[in-house]
Design an enzyme around this catalytic site. Structure first.
Site, PDB file in Angstrom:
ATOM      1  CG  ASP A  30     129.153  -7.593  -9.741  1.00  0.00           C
ATOM      2  OD1 ASP A  30     128.610  -8.641 -10.136  1.00  0.00           O
ATOM      3  OD2 ASP A  30     128.510  -6.633  -9.239  1.00  0.00           O
ATOM      4  CE  LYS A  35     126.935  -9.994  -6.249  1.00  0.00           C
ATOM      5  NZ  LYS A  35     126.079  -9.804  -7.443  1.00  0.00           N
ATOM      6  CB  THR A  86     117.549 -10.499 -17.722  1.00  0.00           C
ATOM      7  OG1 THR A  86     117.579 -11.929 -17.572  1.00  0.00           O
ATOM      8  CG2 THR A  86     118.729 -10.060 -18.560  1.00  0.00           C
ATOM      9  CB  ALA A 256     102.942 -34.012  -8.853  1.00  0.00           C
ATOM     10  CB  CYS A 264     115.621 -19.506 -14.077  1.00  0.00           C
ATOM     11  SG  CYS A 264     117.290 -18.961 -13.727  1.00  0.00           S
ATOM     12  CE  LYS A 327     118.040 -26.104  -7.922  1.00  0.00           C
ATOM     13  NZ  LYS A 327     118.318 -26.525  -9.261  1.00  0.00           N
TER      14      LYS A 327
HETATM   15  C1  UDX Z   1     116.356 -23.855 -14.219  1.00  0.00           C
HETATM   16  C2  UDX Z   1     116.743 -24.727 -15.429  1.00  0.00           C
HETATM   17  O1  UDX Z   1     116.665 -26.105 -15.055  1.00  0.00           O
HETATM   18  C3  UDX Z   1     118.141 -24.387 -15.895  1.00  0.00           C
HETATM   19  O2  UDX Z   1     118.464 -25.130 -17.067  1.00  0.00           O
HETATM   20  C4  UDX Z   1     118.185 -22.893 -16.212  1.00  0.00           C
HETATM   21  O3  UDX Z   1     119.492 -22.524 -16.594  1.00  0.00           O
HETATM   22  C5  UDX Z   1     117.766 -22.075 -15.017  1.00  0.00           C
HETATM   23  O4  UDX Z   1     116.459 -22.482 -14.579  1.00  0.00           O
HETATM   24  P1  UDX Z   1     116.958 -23.864 -11.601  1.00  0.00           P
HETATM   25  O5  UDX Z   1     116.165 -22.599 -11.494  1.00  0.00           O
HETATM   26  O6  UDX Z   1     118.270 -23.970 -10.911  1.00  0.00           O
HETATM   27  O7  UDX Z   1     117.254 -24.183 -13.158  1.00  0.00           O
HETATM   28  O8  UDX Z   1     116.027 -25.009 -11.030  1.00  0.00           O
HETATM   29  P2  UDX Z   1     115.448 -26.416 -11.526  1.00  0.00           P
HETATM   30  O9  UDX Z   1     116.279 -27.525 -11.014  1.00  0.00           O
HETATM   31  O10 UDX Z   1     115.155 -26.389 -12.968  1.00  0.00           O
HETATM   32  O11 UDX Z   1     114.071 -26.427 -10.706  1.00  0.00           O
HETATM   33  C6  UDX Z   1     113.139 -25.355 -10.889  1.00  0.00           C
HETATM   34  C7  UDX Z   1     111.975 -25.513  -9.969  1.00  0.00           C
HETATM   35  O12 UDX Z   1     111.129 -26.568 -10.406  1.00  0.00           O
HETATM   36  C8  UDX Z   1     112.304 -25.823  -8.496  1.00  0.00           C
HETATM   37  O13 UDX Z   1     111.472 -24.998  -7.687  1.00  0.00           O
HETATM   38  C9  UDX Z   1     111.956 -27.289  -8.353  1.00  0.00           C
HETATM   39  O14 UDX Z   1     111.594 -27.614  -7.038  1.00  0.00           O
HETATM   40  C10 UDX Z   1     110.794 -27.427  -9.322  1.00  0.00           C
HETATM   41  N1  UDX Z   1     110.590 -28.777  -9.860  1.00  0.00           N
HETATM   42  C11 UDX Z   1     111.554 -29.367 -10.612  1.00  0.00           C
HETATM   43  C12 UDX Z   1     109.393 -29.435  -9.631  1.00  0.00           C
HETATM   44  O15 UDX Z   1     108.486 -28.909  -8.970  1.00  0.00           O
HETATM   45  N2  UDX Z   1     109.197 -30.673 -10.181  1.00  0.00           N
HETATM   46  C13 UDX Z   1     110.138 -31.292 -10.929  1.00  0.00           C
HETATM   47  O16 UDX Z   1     109.896 -32.417 -11.387  1.00  0.00           O
HETATM   48  C14 UDX Z   1     111.360 -30.617 -11.160  1.00  0.00           C
END
Ligand code: UDX
Length: 476
Positions: A30, A35, A86, A256, A264, A327
């Site tokens: 990196d 880091k 990215t 919901a 992501c 989350k």
């Molecule tokens: C996501 C993809 O799941 C993963 O496969 C990819 O590699 C990167 O993006 P991540 O960003 O870690 O992973 O979070 P994820 O668990 O998918 O949740 C994304 C968001 O959706 C969170 O803000 C979560 O609170 C929200 N969410 C998820 C909902 O609002 N409702 C749901 O039912 C599920």
């Protein structure tokens, strides 16, 4: 095998540690000296359950090292994973590829042997092909290199588990040798029966953006249903449960609430829209604009409901916020719906007290204005309203009776739809949630109270999100 992992952010640090853990000799690279120093000392620069242990174990046994030198990386191995970020470009919906391009530009002239460069970052379809040409133009005479793509599907909070026991492995290659090398890298997973999809780079790149678009669509679909529930007195949680029993639909990603955020999903659907436009097939994925709009609307609807619950005045009212991260089980506040709602309420003059189990340090940097509290009770003291914005398990375990004794008024807005409504209402709380009736009717009586969300309180909340809208991009 000897391999390097270039870019040791979320994806790269976890990939490097897990590759060492399955037996490879790994050099993490990196440009960020701090880091690299932290990782080399066995410290994860972010919160991720299980990562500190796996880092420490593999640094101790000598299979995992870190450096800031690309020259050392070029010398160390013939297989290089690229895991740099990215992000969304500041001036458009598209992904900013400057970091992956910088890796290729830096690495190519340093290679002295034929090598395989494997991208893992999420990129627009066609990137591997473009990078391959870019690489070829910078290689020394007599040195050959292939650019393959092997997208990563890990979720924050489950990153180690998702890397060691993925649902599937997808590789996009242009030669049998590259496929063989990647099968060797992932041999323990293949022996354990993990499905392995070997395809061309374009399809592999597309699998990742299509997967994230599908997940975002599922979440926005149920949030759109929540709006219909609010207008009709129906209950979106019961609706999702009933839909989820259909195995063709499934219950996962059908919760919901405040919607999706993070590093992501939001940027990936926007980058997909931008790339589809470039490919002149924008119309085919134009529904993703609507997915983004529904998602942004949930943030505004939460602010509106808070406004309604406080009787139409926000100025000077004390609001406790439970959760700042996008989350649970993460300290990541990038495009956090919880922080976006907090920011709007601060702007509207409310007095915000925010608690989060892991995300306070990042939240403080991302948003000034609220008071950040390390203790839930302290955050809730004298609150006129409590907002539950990120579903950490410790919030589900809160005692509604004990909490009612510290707040000024027992009002709770559960924007994640996970609190036990009967328990909270039984303890005297006025509990509200998007997509759920204000009162639960006795079984058999379907005439639930109709919930009316008022017109948005803030002028900006009525507008469709535009690029650069603080609610549509990463937090400040
Ligand atoms: C996501 C993809 O799941 C993963 O496969 C990819 O590699 C990167 O993006 P991540 O960003 O870690 O992973 O979070 P994820 O668990 O998918 O949740 C994304 C968001 O959706 C969170 O803000 C979560 O609170 C929200 N969410 C998820 C909902 O609002 N409702 C749901 O039912 C599920």
């Amino acid at each position: 095998m000897r391999l390097t992992v270039i870019g040791t952010g979320y994806l790269g640090a976890v990939h490097a540690a897990c590759m060492a853990d399955i037996g490879h000799d790994v050099l993490g690279v990196d440009t960020d000296t701090r880091k690299i120093e932290a990782l080399a000392a066995g410290r994860a620069p972010f919160f991720e359950p299980g990562l500190p242990e796996i880092l420490a174990r593999n640094i101790r046994n000598g299979r995992l090292r870190f450096t800031t030198s690309l020259a050392e990386a070029a010398d160390f191995a013939d297989l290089h994973f690229v895991c740099v970020g990215t992000p969304q470009r500041a001036d458009s919906l598209a992904a900013d590829l400057c970091h992956v391009e910088a890796v290729v530009d830096g690495l190519a002239p340093l290679l002295t042997r034929d090598s395989l460069v494997v991208g893992k970052s999420t990129v627009p379809v066609g990137t591997a092909r473009a990078l391959s040409r870019r690489m070829a133009a910078r290689l020394r005479p007599g040195v050959d290199s292939e650019v393959a793509w092997n997208p990563e599907f890990l979720r924050e909070g489950f990153a180690v588990q998702d890397t060691l026991t993925p649902d599937r492995l997808v590789v996009g290659v242009t030669s049998p040798e590259a496929d063989r090398m990647l099968r060797d890298v992932y041999a323990p997973m293949l022996r354990a029966g993990v499905p392995y999809v070997s395809t061309d780079p374009a399809t592999a790149e597309l699998v990742k953006v299509a997967a994230n678009s599908f997940l975002a669509t599922k979440i926005s679909f149920i949030n759109a249903m929540a709006e219909v529930c609010d207008a009709s007195g129906a209950d979106v949680v019961t609706l999702a449960d009933a839909l989820g029993h259909d195995t063709r639909i499934g219950r996962r990603f059908l919760s919901a609430g405040l919607g999706f955020g993070g590093g992501c999903l939001p940027k990936d659907i926007r980058a997909f829209l931008a790339r589809a436009e470039e490919l002149q097939v924008g119309e085919a994925v134009s529904f993703l604009h609507e997915i983004d709009r529904i998602n942004q609307r949930q943030r505004r609807r939460t602010v509106d409901l808070a406004f309604q619950l406080l009787g139409g005045t926000l100025a000077g009212r004390r609001i406790a916020v439970l959760g700042a991260t996008f989350k649970p089980d993460s300290d990541d506040v990038r495009d956090s719906p919880a922080l976006a709602v907090t920011e709007q309420l601060v702007d509207l003059g409310a007095d915000l007290r925010v608690h989060d189990p892991e995300g306070l340090d990042n939240a403080r940097v991302a948003l000034t204005g609220p008071v950040y509290c390390a203790d839930v009770m302290e955050a809730c003291k004298d609150a006129d309203l409590v907002l539950h914005l990120t579903e950490w398990s410790q919030y589900r375990a809160l005692d509604p009776v004990a909490l009612s004794e510290v707040v000024r008024a027992p009002r709770m807005l559960d924007a994640r739809n996970v609190l036990d409504q009967a328990a909270w209402r039984g303890a005297g709380w006025q509990l509200r949630a998007l997509g759920r009736p204000a009162h639960v009717p006795p079984p058999g009586q379907g005439d639930a109270l109709r919930v009316t969300i008022p017109q948005s309180v803030a002028p900006a909340a009525c507008a469709a999100p535009a690029p650069g809208d603080p609610l549509s991009g990463a937090p400040k």
